[in-house]
Design a protein around this motif. Sequence first.
Motif, PDB file in Angstrom:
ATOM      1  N   LEU A  65      27.145  -5.956  63.399  1.00  0.00           N
ATOM      2  CA  LEU A  65      27.390  -5.964  64.845  1.00  0.00           C
ATOM      3  C   LEU A  65      27.856  -7.360  65.255  1.00  0.00           C
ATOM      4  CD1 LEU A  65      27.167  -4.634  67.674  1.00  0.00           C
ATOM      5  CD2 LEU A  65      24.786  -5.417  67.729  1.00  0.00           C
ATOM      6  N   TYR A  81      31.034  -3.252  64.140  1.00  0.00           N
ATOM      7  CA  TYR A  81      30.829  -2.772  65.512  1.00  0.00           C
ATOM      8  C   TYR A  81      30.929  -4.018  66.377  1.00  0.00           C
ATOM      9  CZ  TYR A  81      29.055   1.215  63.000  1.00  0.00           C
ATOM     10  OH  TYR A  81      28.957   2.273  62.139  1.00  0.00           O
ATOM     11  N   ILE A 139      23.984  -9.228  62.253  1.00  0.00           N
ATOM     12  CA  ILE A 139      24.412  -9.320  63.648  1.00  0.00           C
ATOM     13  C   ILE A 139      24.909 -10.745  63.844  1.00  0.00           C
ATOM     14  CG2 ILE A 139      23.761  -9.155  66.088  1.00  0.00           C
ATOM     15  CD1 ILE A 139      21.567  -7.183  65.319  1.00  0.00           C
TER      16      ILE A 139
END
Length: 204
Positions: free
Chosen positions: A76, A97, A141
Amino acid sequence: MRNQLAGIVADKGIREKNVLGAIRTIPRHLFMDSSFEDHAYQDKAFPIAANQTISQPYTVAFQTELLELKPGDKVLEIGTGSGYQTAVLLHLKVKVYTIERQLELYKKTKLFFDRMGYRPKKYVFGDGYKGLPEEAPFDGIIVTAGAPDIPKALLSQLAIGGRLIIPVGEEEQVMTRINRTSNKEFKREEHGTFRFVPLLENKN
Ligand code: SAH
């Protein structure tokens, strides 16, 4: 020029072959406004739309290296911006993402991704503070804006064994890596000082 830039980044301490390979491959000038094109292969940040910046290549490489990704990982990214960091992640064959909160930039980069054939799994217009709970957990992330604090939502969306790379601070930021070692345990490391545009929260 891309080879030269990869050389500069390597001289500053980046070792990961695939990360240097990404810098050698990705046409950074296409991610920038044409007025800055001539500077695209300097190791510097530059303005993009909506008062934001395309990160310095060394910073992109450094954050990417800290993620310690392997092909197929789910990642992410908060703060798509120009999409350059996104392209670096895609080069590593991970599932990306990515979230951007400036509509103008979101739209501009969406057209650009389509034109270039860059295919993140999801490209979301929204507030990255909240992460992307419906797609969690993530192996990595990466936050590409300076965060005053670490958003709890992002910690909770890390897989066990996953890594969050986030610059933390107001005026300047400490590059922070959080490793989730178990359901309730997180290990925190600090990796030097950087300067980013601020991570902004939607207050509604
Ligand atoms: N990786 C990008 C960095 C752009 S600068 C690049 O190299 O081009 C940081 C980006 O984070 C900006 O585009 C900014 O609009 C975005 N941003 C700031 N706060 C955000 C938030 N809460 N959610 C998602 N994106 C955010």
